[in-house]
Scaffold this motif. Structure first.
Motif, short mmCIF file in Angstrom:
data_model
loop_
_atom_site.label_atom_id
_atom_site.label_comp_id
_atom_site.label_asym_id
_atom_site.label_seq_id
_atom_site.Cartn_x
_atom_site.Cartn_y
_atom_site.Cartn_z
N GLU A 7 -40.17 -131.63 -31.39
CA GLU A 7 -39.04 -130.78 -31.03
C GLU A 7 -39.09 -129.48 -31.83
N ARG A 8 -38.53 -128.44 -31.26
CA ARG A 8 -38.42 -127.16 -31.94
C ARG A 8 -37.00 -126.64 -31.79
N LEU A 9 -36.45 -126.16 -32.87
CA LEU A 9 -35.09 -125.62 -32.88
C LEU A 9 -35.09 -124.23 -33.48
N GLU A 10 -34.46 -123.31 -32.77
CA GLU A 10 -34.20 -121.96 -33.29
C GLU A 10 -32.70 -121.85 -33.51
N ASP A 11 -32.31 -121.68 -34.76
CA ASP A 11 -30.90 -121.76 -35.15
C ASP A 11 -30.40 -120.39 -35.59
N TYR A 12 -29.38 -119.89 -34.88
CA TYR A 12 -28.75 -118.61 -35.23
C TYR A 12 -27.36 -118.92 -35.78
N GLU A 13 -27.05 -118.39 -36.94
CA GLU A 13 -25.75 -118.60 -37.57
C GLU A 13 -25.17 -117.25 -38.01
N ALA A 14 -23.88 -117.08 -37.84
CA ALA A 14 -23.21 -115.85 -38.31
C ALA A 14 -21.77 -116.19 -38.64
N GLY A 15 -21.26 -115.58 -39.71
CA GLY A 15 -19.90 -115.95 -40.07
C GLY A 15 -19.23 -115.01 -41.05
N TYR A 16 -18.00 -115.37 -41.36
CA TYR A 16 -17.15 -114.62 -42.29
C TYR A 16 -16.51 -115.61 -43.24
N ARG A 17 -16.49 -115.26 -44.53
CA ARG A 17 -15.85 -116.10 -45.55
C ARG A 17 -14.83 -115.28 -46.32
N LEU A 18 -13.71 -115.92 -46.62
CA LEU A 18 -12.70 -115.35 -47.50
C LEU A 18 -12.35 -116.39 -48.54
N THR A 19 -12.48 -116.04 -49.81
CA THR A 19 -12.15 -116.95 -50.90
C THR A 19 -11.31 -116.19 -51.93
N ARG A 20 -10.07 -116.63 -52.10
CA ARG A 20 -9.19 -116.04 -53.10
C ARG A 20 -8.44 -117.14 -53.82
N ALA A 21 -8.37 -117.04 -55.14
CA ALA A 21 -7.69 -118.06 -55.93
C ALA A 21 -6.52 -117.48 -56.72
N ASP A 22 -6.10 -116.27 -56.37
CA ASP A 22 -5.10 -115.59 -57.20
C ASP A 22 -3.98 -114.97 -56.38
N LEU A 23 -3.68 -115.57 -55.22
CA LEU A 23 -2.61 -115.03 -54.38
C LEU A 23 -1.27 -115.63 -54.78
N SER A 24 -0.19 -115.11 -54.22
CA SER A 24 1.16 -115.61 -54.51
C SER A 24 1.93 -115.81 -53.22
N LEU A 25 1.41 -116.67 -52.37
CA LEU A 25 2.03 -116.89 -51.07
C LEU A 25 3.05 -118.00 -51.10
N LEU A 26 2.69 -119.16 -51.69
CA LEU A 26 3.57 -120.32 -51.68
C LEU A 26 4.06 -120.69 -53.08
N GLY A 27 3.71 -119.92 -54.07
CA GLY A 27 4.12 -120.23 -55.43
C GLY A 27 3.47 -119.25 -56.38
N PRO A 28 3.59 -119.50 -57.68
CA PRO A 28 3.01 -118.58 -58.66
C PRO A 28 1.52 -118.35 -58.45
N ARG A 29 0.80 -119.37 -57.98
CA ARG A 29 -0.63 -119.19 -57.74
C ARG A 29 -1.03 -119.94 -56.48
N THR A 30 -1.58 -119.21 -55.53
CA THR A 30 -2.02 -119.80 -54.28
C THR A 30 -3.50 -119.50 -54.08
N ALA A 31 -4.28 -120.54 -53.79
CA ALA A 31 -5.70 -120.39 -53.50
C ALA A 31 -5.92 -120.52 -52.00
N VAL A 32 -6.75 -119.65 -51.44
CA VAL A 32 -7.02 -119.63 -50.01
C VAL A 32 -8.52 -119.54 -49.79
N ARG A 33 -9.01 -120.35 -48.86
CA ARG A 33 -10.40 -120.23 -48.42
C ARG A 33 -10.43 -120.33 -46.91
N LEU A 34 -11.03 -119.34 -46.26
CA LEU A 34 -11.16 -119.31 -44.81
C LEU A 34 -12.61 -119.06 -44.46
#
Length: 828
Positions: free
Chosen positions: A596-623
């Motif tokens: 078998e042969r596979l050609e794999d194309y991947e593309a994406g976007y990452r967001l990583t923040r550990a210092d937001l204040s959305l739900l409390g004094p410190r909110t971490a978000v990863r998308l």
């Protein structure tokens, strides 16, 4: 379901409000060179382990008592950081940047096969704590159930015994698994049978799931994903633990774990003994599993040497036949069709009606699979000057075992035996019991030279590879027969031996070309030589000679948009040889199965923040949003049928593809409440597929070519976890899983499918830290809280039946209705 989750979130959110008034110590642990978060780092407060860092490198400790405390943060391969913190009412936040350590660890080899934000691939990291949350004794696939694009199933229905995992629709024969950089997949079948290593998760310190082709790996190619497991943790403090679980279906898990910590500044010793047993959800589907893990290590300033041995022994009653469709639907007319065509006897049909969806095909009391697998690994990590280090390993895996089978009214000729003549009577058939044996050795070595300049973090490179050899004897013995005049004790009725060599070499590098732009390249050459000599159980000659040379290039790029935001894209080629069954389950002499042969194309976007204040004094978000397009040539896809030991039969299809979007997100507030979700929407298609049927004259009829759906490939998969801490030490979590419909073969026939299903689980963990020991944890897992009746796997076959028309026979693997597992875990 949506109402349930919203109500649960509101209730938990109300309960957490007073807890936020406490003053936790929180922070982020990063690599001093790259700034990347370090998941799985160890955080000790006054010598007591707190939660390991999460996927972003973040951690939160609960309210710290008044006074001065020592906070120690360590991560394998890095110099530890020690800080003094004061207990106070308000939150304290810190950042710890760890520098590469002068003392190496075995992670040098494991890191060589791991993906990072610089390799432009889709991956998920799980720490020891992440795995421990769900480790109630179920097999490792069930601990990965909440990761993206994952679907799991269990033959016995409750996650203990034989289980399987599919990622992006690819079963475990297309998933590359390694333990400490050493291949785990069986070299012939390509399956990773984790039933042979029960309770392995209790010895895992980190795990990474790469989706798609990923980085170059030792062992077989990754055609849907790879799972890289590490057990090379070095714990500097002495410890002792015991985990004990009891649950539905008389399920038991008991283990003890122990370690000396660092003795004399150089030596470590670690061990584990485990036993897991269950009756199974399905009738006559019991498992009795035992395992051990032992490690001894020496570490100096520039050298680490570690010997590891682990073993598993399993005895499982065979449940791989599943249950016939009438046991699920209760359709008596359909049940009669199974009887009329010889798929079930009249006695079987009676049992189907009595046992329903928990029906088991077998009644012989020793219809069991018995197998032991012993692993031996010797790891070396060695510094080679200021900028280079070497990770190398020697390994040996010894496997031996059989499955026992009662066979009724079988022809002597089918076993290569002459008929029995008694006086004037010639007896051509007999009842008998046989054992099919596997007797194998897998050994070799792996290496990785890592270039990591301390004064320049813009360029990193690895040169690595492996050489492995596998020997496997397959043979069958008759241990009893009703008519045994011509039989010797343990009469051998077939034998074939197989030898497979697998060698690969790769070079990989990441280069930060510009402050915001990085590139990645990875080249691998792999050579396989495979031969089989002898007869299979059906007396067919399965002599095979197959050699392959594969060149697998990979490349990618990353672009930093802003702090914590990244775009990435990659292209990778994976090529893979057919497995043993692709040769032996074809007509004699047919070796037309193609690589078998596979050609794999991947593309994406990452967001990583550990210092937001959305739900409390410190909110971490990863998308993360990841798009994939996996273009196959000659993909070997499951036909929907199984061979006589439960392995799927496959066929090459000229052109096929998988494409889709993986969305993942996680948000947590001060370690008090968190929500993580993953959703995969995919399209999995075979181009110019020709469905084959048979007419009333038993003539083969081939349909016109069309685009069809690949078997066992749901178009929608999602997982959601809502977790909170309403009281100090108490964590509650709801886990919700959805899987879209799957077809049992490649015809996209609605009569041959697994219906979509949704499952909700509840998990509770309560931790107490008394003065006389480190920790007491009481835990409860309620699986399938809503008591849904669903199936997660199955198979199908069709032929012209007694009516002269083509008949279809579906068999399914029902999963357990509501059930529980309760644990008491102690740490000293």
């Amino acid at each position: 379901m949506k109402t349930v989750l919203i109500a649960g979130a509101a209730l938990l959110g109300t309960a957490f409000a007073p807890a936020w008034a406490q003053g936790p110590v929180s922070g982020t642990v990063t690599d001093a060179r790259t700034g990347d978060g370090l998941p799985g780092a160890t955080v000790l407060l006054d010598g007591v382990a707190g939660p390991a860092t999460d996927a972003t490198g973040s951690f939160v400790l609960g309210a710290v008592p008044a006074g001065t405390h020592e906070l120690r943060i360590s991560f394998v391969g890095y110099e530890p950081v020690v800080r003094q913190v004061q207990g106070q009412a308000t939150e304290q936040r810190l950042t710890a940047s760890l520098k590469p350590g002068a003392v190496l660890t075995g992670e040098a080899l494991v890191t060589a096969s791991r993906a990072s934000d610089r390799t432009a691939t889709a991956y998920t990291n799980l720490s020891k704590e992440d795995l421990a949350k769900r480790n109630f004794g179920q097999d490792l696939p069930y601990l990965l159930d909440q990761t993206p694009s994952v679907v799991v199933n269990s033959d016995a229905g409750a996650g203990v015994g034989y289980t399987d995992i599919r990622i992006r629709g690819t079963s475990n024969i297309g998933i590359n698994m390694t333990i400490n950089g050493v291949p785990l997949n069986d070299p012939e079948s390509r399956g990773a049978f984790l039933v042979n290593l029960p309770d392995l998760a209790s010895s895992v310190n980190s795990l990474q799931v790469q989706r798609g082709v990923g980085t170059s790996q030792n062992g077989g190619a990754a055609f849907g994903a790879s799972i890289n497991i590490s057990t090379l943790d070095n714990r500097r403090e002495a410890y002792a633990e015991t985990n004990n679980t009891y649950g539905s279906f008389n399920t038991w898990k008991n283990n003890v774990q122990f370690g000396t910590g660092l003795v004399g500044g150089h030596f470590t010793f670690d061990g584990r003994l485990s036993r897991i047993a269950t009756d199974g959800y399905m009738n006559r589907a019991a498992s009795d599993l035992k395992s051990y893990y032992l490690a001894a290590g020496y570490q100096g300033k520039n050298t680490l040497l570690k010997f590891i041995t682990f073993s598993g022994r399993e005895k499982t009653y065979q449940a791989w036949n599943g249950v016939p469709e009438p046991a699920i639907t209760g359709n008596r007319a359909l049940l009669q069709t199974y009887v009329d065509n010889g798929e079930l006897s009249e006695a079987d049909a009676v049992r189907v009606q009595q046992e329903g969806r928990r029906y088991s095909y077998y009644t012989y009391d020793n219809q069991t699979d018995n197998y032991q697998q012993n692993h031996y690994q010797l790891h070396l990590s060695q510094a080679l000057g200021a900028n280079w280090n070497l990770g190398a390993a020697l390994h040996l895996t010894r496997g031996l075992g059989y499955y026992e089978n009662y066979r009724a009214n079988r022809r002597f000729s089918a076993f290569g035996l002459p008929d029995v003549v008694i006086g004037s009577q010639t007896i051509t058939r007999t009842d008998l019991i046989d054992r099919k044996w596997l007797d194998n050795y897998f050994y070799g070595g792996t290496f990785a030279f890592n270039y990591q300049p301390k004064d320049n973090d813009k360029f990193q490179a690895t040169i690595g590879g492996a050489g492995n050899i596998f020997h496997n004897d397959h043979y069958g013995e008759i241990i009893w027969a009703q008519y045994a005049a011509n039989l010797r004790p343990r009469q051998r009725y077939y034998f074939n031996d197989a030898t497979k060599s697998d060698n690969n070499a790769y070079a990989r590098a990441t280069w930060q070309v510009l402050p915001r732009l990085g590139v990645y390249g990875d080249l691998q050459v792999r050579r396989i030589e495979y031969k089989i000599d002898g007869l299979e159980d059906d007396q067919n000659d399965v002599t095979t000679r197959a050699n392959y040379t594969f060149f697998n290039p990979k490349a990618g790029a990353t672009f930093t948009l802003a702090e914590g935001q990244q775009l990435y894209g990659s292209f990778a080629v994976g090529q893979r040889e057919p497995v043993r069954a692709d040769f032996t389950d074809r007509p004699a002499g047919d070796q037309t199965a193609r690589a078998e042969r596979l050609e794999d194309y991947e593309a994406g976007y990452r967001l990583t923040r550990a210092d937001l204040s959305l739900l409390g004094p410190r909110t971490a978000v990863r998308l993360e949003a990841n798009y994939f397009y996996m273009n196959y040539r000659d993909q070997l896809v499951a036909t929907g049928q199984l061979n006589d030991v439960g392995a799927p039969l496959r066929t090459n299809v000229a052109r096929s593809y998988r494409t889709g979007l993986e969305l993942t997100g996680a948000i947590s507030a001060d370690d008090k409440i968190s929500l993580s979700s993953t959703l995969t929407l995919s399209r999995n298609r075979i181009l110019e597929y020709r469905d084959v049927t048979y007419d009333a004259n038993y003539e083969r009829v081939e349909a016109a070519p069309r685009t069809s759906t690949i078997s066992y490939s749901p178009g929608v998969v999602s997982a959601h976890t809502l977790e909170g801490q309403p009281l100090k030490g108490l964590r509650l979590a709801l886990l919700y899983k959805t899987v879209g419909q799957q077809y049992l073969d490649n015809s996209a026939n609605e009569a041959r499918r697994i219906a979509a299903y949704q499952v909700l689980d509840l998990r509770l963990r309560y931790v107490i830290r008394p003065v006389f020991m480190k920790e007491i944890e009481l835990a409860l897992l309620v699986n399938n809280l809503l008591n849904r009746e669903y199936v997660a796997n199955g198979y199908t076959y069709s032929y012209v039946g007694f009516s002269g028309q083509q008949e279809t026979f579906n068999w399914f693997f029902p999963q357990a209705t509501r059930n529980f597992l309760a644990s008491v875990n102690l740490k000293f």
